[in-house]
Design an enzyme around this catalytic site. Structure first.
Site, PDB file in Angstrom:
ATOM      1  N   ARG A   1     -20.912  14.036  74.926  1.00  0.00           N
ATOM      2  CA  ARG A   1     -21.749  13.756  73.755  1.00  0.00           C
ATOM      3  C   ARG A   1     -20.497  13.804  72.293  1.00  0.00           C
ATOM      4  NH1 ARG A   1     -25.895  14.402  76.245  1.00  0.00           N
ATOM      5  NH2 ARG A   1     -27.237  15.630  75.745  1.00  0.00           N
TER       6      ARG A   1
ATOM      7  N   SER B   1     -31.620  18.812  71.850  1.00  0.00           N
ATOM      8  CA  SER B   1     -31.067  19.620  72.100  1.00  0.00           C
ATOM      9  C   SER B   1     -30.417  20.086  70.733  1.00  0.00           C
ATOM     10  CB  SER B   1     -29.492  19.719  72.537  1.00  0.00           C
ATOM     11  OG  SER B   1     -30.242  19.535  74.061  1.00  0.00           O
TER      12      SER B   1
ATOM     13  N   GLU C   1     -25.331  20.682  68.432  1.00  0.00           N
ATOM     14  CA  GLU C   1     -25.009  19.579  68.571  1.00  0.00           C
ATOM     15  C   GLU C   1     -25.096  18.440  67.572  1.00  0.00           C
ATOM     16  OE1 GLU C   1     -26.664  15.491  70.634  1.00  0.00           O
ATOM     17  OE2 GLU C   1     -27.885  17.520  70.434  1.00  0.00           O
TER      18      GLU C   1
END
Ligand code: EPU
Length: 336
Positions: free
Chosen positions: A163, A237, A332
């Site tokens: 990520r 998320s 995130e």
């Protein structure tokens, strides 16, 4: 055209009702070059917005929001084995996934149904069900917002991680991605190892799956546990899965024998959802900000939550997880 005091509610999947002081849409490189000559561009803080599916507006944005609309999917080259495809940054990611699966081009099927636009995909190296964008990535074109120069970044230059990429770090806000080039296969290598993908296929009676079956199975799994942003505001998320050292992991396994883990190089990745779940926070609400009932890593807006409300809930979660496991969760989602 630059509009003033524009509601961002239709432009973020959390459906937060914040406003932008200035708002403009960019459909081409020419649009962007024109914009770069304006006083508003030069003087205001700026934020580049794709689908708004990974952004939490914590307050009104005092500067210029640049909403990316650059279209186009085009084949640059192809042979018996592969297709090199260039996609405008504004193309909806899942439309691109459908487009490729429909033509029998493999590589994106595990990344089905991820919200957002193609230009944002490399920034956080989107990933799901055992595949990351990184694995099909060839290059991207991005405009230097200082010089107006178009630069091509290859895979190495993007410094992809979990990520993560250089566009979240050293080059944050400095380049605007206009197009992404991917390498897709005609001779497919399927990825079925993650989670319950195999079981879902089996339950549907699929013994010899192709990319279309995988795409459908991923859609099925995602729909069963992730809330649809069109119905309940959310940004997927909210936290990254933390990566800890082997030593830390051994200590934690003594106190928490059931702790799930995945290898991450020579370190260990722990599902943040499990940590949050263990704290008994699934379904927890602070006003209209909530932890999703079916997946502990997803924060949702039950209606009138502000960005601040979501952030307060996130802070509560971080404090509880830190207290119980000694692990600090990192968002995130981009906080603006
Ligand atoms: N789990 C719980 N409680 C829950 C949910 C999950 O304990 O409420 C545990 C289970 O042990 C489960 C594990 O967490 O096996 C992992 O859950 P899941 O497979 O749903 O994946 P995740 O790690 O929570 C990651 C990505 C998702 C991606 C899925 C599938 C991150 C931060 N998230 O989630 O990506 O779709 O894997 O590959 O890496 C996103 O980035 O927005 C996103 C949705």
């Amino acid at each position: 055209m630059i509009r003033e005091w524009v509601s961002l509610k239709p432009h973020n999947s959390f459906r937060i009702d914040a406003n932008a002081a200035f708002f403009t849409e960019i459909s081409s490189t020419a649009d962007l070059l024109r914009l770069m000559d304006t006083a508003i561009f030069l003087e205001q803080p700026r934020y580049i917005l794709g689908g708004g599916s990974n952004t939490l507006f914590t307050q009104d944005f005092p500067g210029l929001i640049m909403k990316i609309r650059i279209p186009g999917i085009r084949v640059l080259s192809e042979n018996d084995r592969e297709v090199i495809l260039q996609t405008g940054a504004g193309v909806n990611w899942d439309d691109l996934v459908h487009h490729t699966i429909d033509r029998g081009w493999g590589g994106l099927e595990n990344l089905s149904m991820i919200p957002g636009e193609t230009g944002a995909a490399p920034i956080q190296n989107i990933g799901a069900y055992g595949v990351e964008l990184d694995s099909v990535f060839v290059s991207l074109d991005a405009l230097d917002l200082k010089t107006g120069e178009l630069t091509r970044f290859d895979r190495e230059m993007c410094r992809f991680g979990y990520r993560d990429s250089i566009f979240k770090r050293d080059l944050k806000g400095k380049f605007l991605i206009t197009a992404v080039t991917l390498r897709l296969s005609k001779q497919h290598r399927l990825h079925l190892e993650y989670g319950n993908l195999k079981e879902v296929l089996k339950a549907d009676g699929i013994t010899d799956p192709d990319i279309r079956h995988i795409g459908s199975a991923v859609r099925k799994i995602r729909s069963s546990k992730l809330p649809d942003p069109a119905v309940t505001g959310n940004a997927g998320s909210f936290f990254k899965n933390p990566v800890i050292t082997q030593d830390q992991f051994l200590k934690l396994s003594e106190t928490h024998p059931g702790i799930p883990s995945y290898p991450a190089g020579n370190q260990i990745k722990i599902p943040a959802a499990w940590l949050i779940d263990q704290c008994g926070l699934k379904g927890k609400r602070l006003g209209d900000a909530g932890v999703h009932e079916r997946h502990a890593l997803i924060l949702v807006n039950h209606g009138k939550a502000t960005g601040r409300d979501i952030l307060d809930l996130a802070d509560t979660i971080r404090a509880e997880v830190l207290d119980r496991f000694g692990i600090t969760l990192e968002p995130e989602v981009n906080l603006v």
